[in-house]
Enzyme design. Sequence first.
Site, PDB file in Angstrom:
ATOM      1  N   THR A   1     -90.300 -64.677 -13.404  1.00  0.00           N
ATOM      2  CA  THR A   1     -88.734 -63.850 -12.536  1.00  0.00           C
ATOM      3  C   THR A   1     -88.357 -65.984 -12.711  1.00  0.00           C
ATOM      4  OG1 THR A   1     -90.796 -63.314 -10.600  1.00  0.00           O
ATOM      5  CG2 THR A   1     -88.999 -64.485  -9.914  1.00  0.00           C
TER       6      THR A   1
ATOM      7  N   HIS B   1     -85.628 -64.562 -15.308  1.00  0.00           N
ATOM      8  CA  HIS B   1     -84.722 -64.351 -14.869  1.00  0.00           C
ATOM      9  C   HIS B   1     -83.428 -65.453 -13.864  1.00  0.00           C
ATOM     10  CE1 HIS B   1     -86.597 -60.792 -16.177  1.00  0.00           C
ATOM     11  NE2 HIS B   1     -87.930 -60.461 -14.790  1.00  0.00           N
TER      12      HIS B   1
ATOM     13  N   ILE C   1    -100.666 -62.429 -16.802  1.00  0.00           N
ATOM     14  CA  ILE C   1    -101.505 -62.325 -15.766  1.00  0.00           C
ATOM     15  C   ILE C   1    -102.389 -61.253 -16.259  1.00  0.00           C
ATOM     16  CG2 ILE C   1    -100.167 -60.410 -14.464  1.00  0.00           C
ATOM     17  CD1 ILE C   1     -97.420 -62.287 -13.536  1.00  0.00           C
TER      18      ILE C   1
ATOM     19  N   GLY D   1     -96.443 -54.679 -13.391  1.00  0.00           N
ATOM     20  CA  GLY D   1     -95.374 -55.538 -14.084  1.00  0.00           C
ATOM     21  C   GLY D   1     -93.958 -54.104 -13.778  1.00  0.00           C
ATOM     22  N   LEU D   2     -93.043 -55.391 -13.855  1.00  0.00           N
ATOM     23  CA  LEU D   2     -92.167 -54.015 -13.638  1.00  0.00           C
ATOM     24  C   LEU D   2     -90.320 -53.650 -14.497  1.00  0.00           C
ATOM     25  CD1 LEU D   2     -90.595 -57.212 -10.586  1.00  0.00           C
ATOM     26  CD2 LEU D   2     -91.701 -55.123 -10.206  1.00  0.00           C
TER      27      LEU D   2
HETATM   28 ZN   LIG Z   1     -94.815 -65.685 -10.217  1.00  0.00          ZN
END
Ligand SMILES: [Zn+2]
Length: 348
Positions: free
Chosen positions: A45, A48, A181, A269-270
């Site tokens: 993130t 991003h 992760i 996951g995105l």
């Molecule tokens: Zn995070």
Amino acid sequence: MKGTMRGICKSKPGVGAEYREDLPIPQITEDEVLIKVHATAICGTDIHLYHWNDYAQKRMTDLPMVFGHETAGEIVEMGKNVTGYQLGDRISVETHVPCNRCWQCQNGNPHICENQRIFGVTDPGAFAEYAPVHKDCIVRLDEGITYEMGAMLEAMGAGVHGVEVAKVQGKRVLVSGCGPIGLMTIGACKAHGAKQIIACDLIDQKLEIAKTMGADIVVNSKTVHLPDFVRSRTDGVGVDAVIDITGSKQAIVAGLKAVRKGGIFVSVGLPNGEVGLNLTEDIIYREVTYTGVSGRLMFETWEDCMRILQTPGFSLEPVIGGIYPLCAFEKALEDMKKGAPGKMILIP
Ligand SMILES: [Zn+2]
Ligand SMILES: [Zn+2]
């Protein structure tokens, strides 16, 4: 607390962020504590936010702001509505800040609050010497959990939440993606008693660490037809559960075909944008359950993470990719971009 601090600040819209030594120490509200940050980790993130993609533009509306959300530190100041904690308490931070008023909050799902704010994304965060933390987001660290590990718990929790939903005990599981992760998810599957863990990634170096974390079989997805490979290792049946950390469209499509009939697919996951799925062939006829997880159950997943950390034989050490001083955050980002495995940790 008055004075200035060092921190990483997103000053204006656009690509980039700056390390500064003259940022004001955050002034807390009555509902917050101030922590002295001892360790803070870099998340996808944050990349991003740094690169100012759609996600960042929609959420980061109050610049300039210190960002960063995966962290652990010590309480050094307390608002007057905060009870149950003391100065000096060692804590980590749940990043989903609930409103406590919406239907979800009032029905046991504050992690998917309708009016969610996010520590370090919509609100000031932890890439700094000090950070303000809402009282509803404080997680006390068990003794023996170092600040570095504490800073990894939030990310670990996202994967562990996926493991909880997939109910992996006694099952054959595919963990797709071996970034930090994914690696922690593999360890969590092991600690939860999965019968067989298959891990895939595109980078061999990451697969080596996956073995250390407890994967029974690792495979580079570039080198095989993944669904066939998984079937060949599961008596032709497919795995009971897939936990997708990648968010990659190809990985999701391949992973769905690797689940057995009646199995479950959990997205952590995105994906960027929409993903085309063959619902008829891959989900409906095969009675596959498809679900996602967002963040961590508050606070069952945190408890679960701390239990896993204390499981004999479990260690997060292999997941630490590098430890950098805060001022070297650009170097840490660069190393991540080059594909360096593991979690990058910043020490203010
Ligand atoms: Zn995070
Ligand atoms: Zn709410």
